[in-house]
Design an enzyme around this catalytic site. Sequence first.
Site, PDB file in Angstrom:
ATOM      1  N   CYS A 139      -8.417  -2.230  -1.591  1.00  0.00           N
ATOM      2  CA  CYS A 139      -8.064  -3.337  -0.846  1.00  0.00           C
ATOM      3  C   CYS A 139      -8.689  -4.551  -0.356  1.00  0.00           C
ATOM      4  O   CYS A 139      -8.206  -5.480   0.142  1.00  0.00           O
ATOM      5  CB  CYS A 139      -6.443  -3.033   0.148  1.00  0.00           C
ATOM      6  SG  CYS A 139      -6.942  -2.243   1.631  1.00  0.00           S
TER       7      CYS A 139
ATOM      8  N   GLN B 139      -0.013  -7.453  -1.126  1.00  0.00           N
ATOM      9  CA  GLN B 139      -1.172  -7.640  -1.333  1.00  0.00           C
ATOM     10  C   GLN B 139      -1.172  -6.489  -3.274  1.00  0.00           C
ATOM     11  O   GLN B 139      -2.146  -6.435  -4.063  1.00  0.00           O
ATOM     12  CB  GLN B 139      -1.818  -5.339  -0.582  1.00  0.00           C
ATOM     13  CG  GLN B 139      -3.210  -5.318  -1.049  1.00  0.00           C
ATOM     14  CD  GLN B 139      -4.022  -6.140  -1.450  1.00  0.00           C
ATOM     15  OE1 GLN B 139      -4.204  -6.216  -0.031  1.00  0.00           O
ATOM     16  NE2 GLN B 139      -5.242  -5.913  -1.928  1.00  0.00           N
TER      17      GLN B 139
HETATM   18  N1   CP Z   1      -6.592  -6.619   2.207  1.00  0.00           N
HETATM   19  C1   CP Z   1      -6.514  -7.192   3.302  1.00  0.00           C
HETATM   20  O1   CP Z   1      -4.880  -7.121   2.948  1.00  0.00           O
HETATM   21  O2   CP Z   1      -7.005  -7.617   4.181  1.00  0.00           O
HETATM   22  P1   CP Z   1      -7.207  -8.298   5.726  1.00  0.00           P
HETATM   23  O3   CP Z   1      -7.017  -7.705   6.476  1.00  0.00           O
HETATM   24  O4   CP Z   1      -8.468  -8.977   5.964  1.00  0.00           O
HETATM   25  O5   CP Z   1      -6.359 -10.005   5.719  1.00  0.00           O
HETATM   26  N1  NVA Z   2      -4.618   0.052   5.112  1.00  0.00           N
HETATM   27  C1  NVA Z   2      -5.336  -0.756   6.652  1.00  0.00           C
HETATM   28  C2  NVA Z   2      -4.499  -1.857   5.223  1.00  0.00           C
HETATM   29  C3  NVA Z   2      -5.374  -3.555   5.181  1.00  0.00           C
HETATM   30  C4  NVA Z   2      -5.438  -4.187   4.738  1.00  0.00           C
HETATM   31  C5  NVA Z   2      -5.057  -1.443   7.223  1.00  0.00           C
HETATM   32  O1  NVA Z   2      -3.548  -1.526   7.596  1.00  0.00           O
HETATM   33  O2  NVA Z   2      -5.131  -1.502   8.760  1.00  0.00           O
END
Ligand code: CP
Ligand code: NVA
Length: 329
Positions: free
Chosen positions: A271, A137
């Site tokens: 994200c 990410q």
């Molecule tokens: N940002 C991210 O990791 O998205 P996903 O959970 O959809 O892969």
């Molecule tokens: N902090 C979040 C990020 C998702 C991309 C999770 O771990 O669910």
Amino acid sequence: MSSLTGRSFLTLLDFTPEEIRFLLSESARFKELKRHCVKHRWLEGKNVALIFEKTSTRTRSSFEVAASDLGMGSTTLDSGNSQMGAKESVEDTARVLGRIFDGICYRGYAQATVEKMAEVAGVPVWNALTDDFHPTQMIADFLTIQEEFGDLEGRKLVFFGDARNNVANSLMVASAKLGVHFVACGPEALAPAADLVERCRAIAEETGGSVTLTEDPKAAATGADALYTDIWLSMGEPKELWKERIHLLEPYRVTPKLMAKAKGNAIFLHCLPSFHDRETTVGEEIYQRFGLKEMEVADKVFRGPRSRVFDEAENRMHSIKAVMYSTLC
Ligand code: CP
Ligand code: NVA
């Protein structure tokens, strides 16, 4: 061949600032190739295994499309369609997949699991998110900031919310490595682990960056180049925590008022996925239970002119391609 060849990608703590900058420039190069429809099937004949123990939209799609663009085959596995977990240990699974595939992507829970895989697989292992870190990410996020401003060093990046989650931890590490001033803004109860903060501060001293923790959102946003947030309850955390999390994190929602404290050309990053309206089952449930129409970010900011969240999402694919290519070739 680069210094990355044959290496696993588990946390950015393992990479030098030069190596991270190399991945950023490779990501930009792959983005240009894709934009101009230039084929780059440079890894034809190779195959990768993609293990997802947690759900995913962006990361999984990015690995699959990036593998396909590079000419590679990919096989996606999860606990529902493989023996992993119930009938076969992580270690045995990694040893087997390492004999069949050229690289392994893993999304799951403990950081120790992806580290164990990397230790025994004999091929590069890429961390596609654990409870502690989300390194792929970061390449997309810092590429997005670089695209906007042309540089990274000396920029101020503020994370609002659960500042000890995987994304916040990784932003702190990446900022320290790249000479960025990182501010973790959230309640003390959700502050990043002291040992990681100490480690990042030592790195930042070398690169000209800094790491600041604060509970004051207005002070944090003042003069910022980028405001970043993430969902308040991460994958794997129990639903029972919603009430407490909302209570702790509501003051840290990224609102138009908070954006106005930042520089005039500041951008908003996330994200994703995001709870910025009631268009999801969880968003609607939270509205019914707690009366919140939006959570970590106001819908106006999310959809506003300074939001770069969809550029960031697109950049996941280009940067994951750069990570796979640089470690496999
Ligand atoms: N940002 C991210 O990791 O998205 P996903 O959970 O959809 O892969
Ligand atoms: N902090 C979040 C990020 C998702 C991309 C999770 O771990 O669910």
